[in-house]
Structure formats: structure tokens, C-alpha cells
Motif scaffolding. Sequence first.
Motif, PDB file in Angstrom:
ATOM      1  N   THR A  83      32.322  24.413  79.554  1.00  0.00           N
ATOM      2  CA  THR A  83      33.115  23.276  79.106  1.00  0.00           C
ATOM      3  C   THR A  83      33.935  23.577  77.861  1.00  0.00           C
ATOM      4  N   GLU A  84      33.470  24.566  77.059  1.00  0.00           N
ATOM      5  CA  GLU A  84      34.207  24.875  75.834  1.00  0.00           C
ATOM      6  C   GLU A  84      33.795  26.262  75.334  1.00  0.00           C
ATOM      7  N   ILE A  85      34.756  26.953  74.750  1.00  0.00           N
ATOM      8  CA  ILE A  85      34.476  28.201  74.040  1.00  0.00           C
ATOM      9  C   ILE A  85      35.208  28.094  72.717  1.00  0.00           C
ATOM     10  N   LYS A  86      34.463  28.200  71.615  1.00  0.00           N
ATOM     11  CA  LYS A  86      35.133  28.119  70.315  1.00  0.00           C
ATOM     12  C   LYS A  86      34.535  29.139  69.357  1.00  0.00           C
ATOM     13  N   SER A  87      35.363  29.522  68.381  1.00  0.00           N
ATOM     14  CA  SER A  87      34.957  30.554  67.439  1.00  0.00           C
ATOM     15  C   SER A  87      34.576  29.942  66.099  1.00  0.00           C
ATOM     16  N   SER A  88      33.976  30.790  65.263  1.00  0.00           N
ATOM     17  CA  SER A  88      33.519  30.340  63.953  1.00  0.00           C
ATOM     18  C   SER A  88      34.663  30.251  62.940  1.00  0.00           C
ATOM     19  N   CYS A  89      35.854  30.730  63.321  1.00  0.00           N
ATOM     20  CA  CYS A  89      36.980  30.688  62.381  1.00  0.00           C
ATOM     21  C   CYS A  89      38.295  30.719  63.145  1.00  0.00           C
ATOM     22  N   GLY A  90      39.349  30.244  62.520  1.00  0.00           N
ATOM     23  CA  GLY A  90      40.656  30.173  63.165  1.00  0.00           C
ATOM     24  C   GLY A  90      41.322  31.512  63.386  1.00  0.00           C
ATOM     25  N   CYS A  91      40.791  32.570  62.777  1.00  0.00           N
ATOM     26  CA  CYS A  91      41.382  33.901  62.955  1.00  0.00           C
ATOM     27  C   CYS A  91      40.937  34.541  64.269  1.00  0.00           C
ATOM     28  N   THR A  92      39.996  33.911  64.944  1.00  0.00           N
ATOM     29  CA  THR A  92      39.468  34.415  66.214  1.00  0.00           C
ATOM     30  C   THR A  92      39.736  33.368  67.284  1.00  0.00           C
ATOM     31  N   VAL A  93      40.415  33.774  68.367  1.00  0.00           N
ATOM     32  CA  VAL A  93      40.826  32.804  69.377  1.00  0.00           C
ATOM     33  C   VAL A  93      40.295  33.213  70.757  1.00  0.00           C
ATOM     34  N   PRO A  94      39.375  32.420  71.315  1.00  0.00           N
ATOM     35  CA  PRO A  94      38.943  32.664  72.701  1.00  0.00           C
ATOM     36  C   PRO A  94      39.919  31.982  73.661  1.00  0.00           C
ATOM     37  N   GLU A  95      40.214  32.630  74.787  1.00  0.00           N
ATOM     38  CA  GLU A  95      41.150  32.039  75.747  1.00  0.00           C
ATOM     39  C   GLU A  95      40.927  32.605  77.143  1.00  0.00           C
ATOM     40  N   ASN A  96      41.618  31.994  78.097  1.00  0.00           N
ATOM     41  CA  ASN A  96      41.643  32.451  79.498  1.00  0.00           C
ATOM     42  C   ASN A  96      40.291  32.390  80.205  1.00  0.00           C
ATOM     43  N   TRP A  97      39.562  31.306  80.057  1.00  0.00           N
ATOM     44  CA  TRP A  97      38.345  31.164  80.843  1.00  0.00           C
ATOM     45  C   TRP A  97      38.554  30.071  81.880  1.00  0.00           C
ATOM     46  N   SER A  98      37.834  30.184  82.970  1.00  0.00           N
ATOM     47  CA  SER A  98      37.973  29.223  84.058  1.00  0.00           C
ATOM     48  C   SER A  98      37.138  27.975  83.772  1.00  0.00           C
ATOM     49  N   ARG A  99      37.726  26.838  84.032  1.00  0.00           N
ATOM     50  CA  ARG A  99      36.999  25.568  83.897  1.00  0.00           C
ATOM     51  C   ARG A  99      36.396  25.147  85.234  1.00  0.00           C
ATOM     52  N   GLU A 100      36.621  25.939  86.263  1.00  0.00           N
ATOM     53  CA  GLU A 100      36.077  25.650  87.598  1.00  0.00           C
ATOM     54  C   GLU A 100      34.623  26.100  87.678  1.00  0.00           C
ATOM     55  N   PRO A 101      33.786  25.421  88.459  1.00  0.00           N
ATOM     56  CA  PRO A 101      32.393  25.855  88.617  1.00  0.00           C
ATOM     57  C   PRO A 101      32.315  27.278  89.180  1.00  0.00           C
ATOM     58  N   LEU A 102      31.405  28.060  88.620  1.00  0.00           N
ATOM     59  CA  LEU A 102      31.189  29.443  89.048  1.00  0.00           C
ATOM     60  C   LEU A 102      29.884  29.495  89.839  1.00  0.00           C
ATOM     61  N   ALA A 103      29.981  29.834  91.105  1.00  0.00           N
ATOM     62  CA  ALA A 103      28.820  29.844  91.996  1.00  0.00           C
ATOM     63  C   ALA A 103      27.804  30.896  91.554  1.00  0.00           C
ATOM     64  N   PRO A 104      26.530  30.683  91.895  1.00  0.00           N
ATOM     65  CA  PRO A 104      25.510  31.693  91.584  1.00  0.00           C
ATOM     66  C   PRO A 104      25.894  33.053  92.159  1.00  0.00           C
ATOM     67  N   GLY A 105      25.706  34.105  91.339  1.00  0.00           N
ATOM     68  CA  GLY A 105      26.024  35.463  91.763  1.00  0.00           C
ATOM     69  C   GLY A 105      27.458  35.885  91.472  1.00  0.00           C
ATOM     70  N   THR A 107      31.079  36.289  89.118  1.00  0.00           N
ATOM     71  CA  THR A 107      31.385  36.725  87.756  1.00  0.00           C
ATOM     72  C   THR A 107      32.650  36.057  87.233  1.00  0.00           C
ATOM     73  N   GLY A 108      32.777  36.060  85.917  1.00  0.00           N
ATOM     74  CA  GLY A 108      33.955  35.521  85.254  1.00  0.00           C
ATOM     75  C   GLY A 108      34.180  36.272  83.955  1.00  0.00           C
ATOM     76  N   GLN A 109      35.220  35.890  83.228  1.00  0.00           N
ATOM     77  CA  GLN A 109      35.506  36.549  81.957  1.00  0.00           C
ATOM     78  C   GLN A 109      36.373  35.658  81.088  1.00  0.00           C
ATOM     79  N   PHE A 110      36.409  35.982  79.802  1.00  0.00           N
ATOM     80  CA  PHE A 110      37.334  35.340  78.873  1.00  0.00           C
ATOM     81  C   PHE A 110      37.744  36.366  77.820  1.00  0.00           C
ATOM     82  N   THR A 111      38.892  36.123  77.211  1.00  0.00           N
ATOM     83  CA  THR A 111      39.456  37.024  76.213  1.00  0.00           C
ATOM     84  C   THR A 111      39.216  36.455  74.820  1.00  0.00           C
ATOM     85  N   VAL A 112      38.953  37.346  73.862  1.00  0.00           N
ATOM     86  CA  VAL A 112      38.834  36.949  72.462  1.00  0.00           C
ATOM     87  C   VAL A 112      39.816  37.790  71.666  1.00  0.00           C
TER      88      VAL A 112
END
Length: 162
Positions: A83-105, A107-112
Amino acid sequence: MKKLILGLSALSLITFTSCKEDASKKVEEANVNAAALRDANASKFPVLEFNETEHDFGEIEKNQSVETVFSYKNTGNAPLVITEIKSSCGCTVPENWSREPLAPGKTGQFTVKYNGAGPNKITKTITVTANTEKGSEVVKISAFVKDSNATINSNSAANTAH
């Protein structure tokens, strides 16, 4: 008067007892089975498992932007929803993650992305909020940020001393 109260009490007791029996007969087996299935599924959670939980960029120049990709897998028994990915400071930005349900088994990824702000050794945390049993997971990035101006200034001072 006592006989009237005693009679009404007995009549109420008989009425309530007979209602309980009728109510229990009204419970349908299909509803009981649906409730049992719902309760069994309520104890199943997705499990968020990362390939790595900490990424070290090593030594970087001040204000040099760097990025990494955190890969993860749902090793649980239910669909994973981040539902959310956030960092401890504004100099670090997480992005590009899927908000869709990920079935068991699956994989997914996000960029920081980190913008290289701050001097010396830095460590930043990224909190991933999801529908896991714990509710959130933490990954970290770290780097040693060297100030190129400080290196130039110290070299200049050494050259003038000779």
C-alpha cells in the motif's frame, strides 16, 4: 400477586427456552461452512521476502545520484498488496512498485534513488507497508559520501605548504 408474578416468570422461562431451540434450528449448514472457510482464510497471510534487505552503494561523490532495485517475492499463502513505500528522508525516493495484488509465488520489485546529499557514511531506511502479518518490512541503503571540494581543498593546502 405472588402467584401472578410466579406465573409470568414461568411463562417467560418457557418462552425463552423454546426460542433458543428454534433459533439453533434456523442456522443453515451453508452459512456455517462459509464462516469456517472465511475464518480459515483469515489466518493466511502473504510473506514478503527480499533478495537483499540492505544495499551498499560504496563510495560516491557528493550530490551524485545513485539508484538500486529491490526485488521481492510473495512466499505466503495469500495475495500480497503493497500500500505504501516511504523513506526516512526526502533525499531517498522509492518508486515504481505495483499496487496490484501479487499472487503467492510471484515476484516484484521497486526502485530506490538516493541524491547523494549528506557527508560521510549515510544509512537510510525504506519502509514497505503491506498486508503481511507484521504490516511492514524495512530495507536499507547505505553509502559513503565523499565531498570532492574537501579533497581539492586539502590537496591545495598540501601543495602550498611545500
